[in-house]
Design a protein around this motif. Sequence first.
Motif: not given
Length: 237
Positions: A206-216
């Motif tokens: 559930l948090i994967g996409p948000i963390v990925g977008a922030a890291a990206g």
Amino acid sequence: MNVVIEALVKAFRQLSDRAVLSILFKSMLVTLFVFICAGVAVYYGLIWVGTSYAGDSSGFAEAALAVIIAGLAFWFLFRVVAVGVLQFFADEVVAAVEARHYPDLAKRAQPLPFRRDLSNSLRGMGRTIGANLLALPVAGLLLVTGIGPAIVFLAVNAWLLGRELTDMAWLRHCGDREADNPVPRFQRVTLGAIVAGVMVIPFANLIGPIVGAAAGTHLAHHAMSAKRSNDERGDTA
């Protein structure tokens, strides 16, 4: 590799920000709403099939089958839908990261209009579905190895996710030069592989996409900074 890890650490630390929590909540609600609507549609579709071809339907069997189908769809399609939904909130994620870590560069960003957000989202979902369909025959051939299909789909989705998650920030700064994403391919694939791995873990997905977008976003700014430094050295040479 160190750059990717550093970007992920910064991304996880920012999960406590009110702006990021708000985006996380909204994206989760929309993603779950999409799956609930799909499940309801499947249920009524099965009811229609049952009454049309069997003549009668109690609804129990259709409900059970709809739950099974929805569960499988949630497991296999969560990444596609979640990242597609996140595209609509991409500007907010990137803006939150830039406001905290890159305030000077944030002023130069050009928020994407809704039409372009929608276009990017649909294209991203299309690439994901298409690439995974093309990978199916290869995964089928490797089925006897047991772990082969998982490796194939992880590699495909690592490549797809790495591009999508770094594009979210890059597109705000590149104008129309979308093909010139400066983030090195190794960094993109590494980020994509890590996020793809997180997104198969219940609850963590559930948090994967948000963390990925922030890291990206961090990777995109790191690459843009390196590119500016190279350009300045070239101008002074």
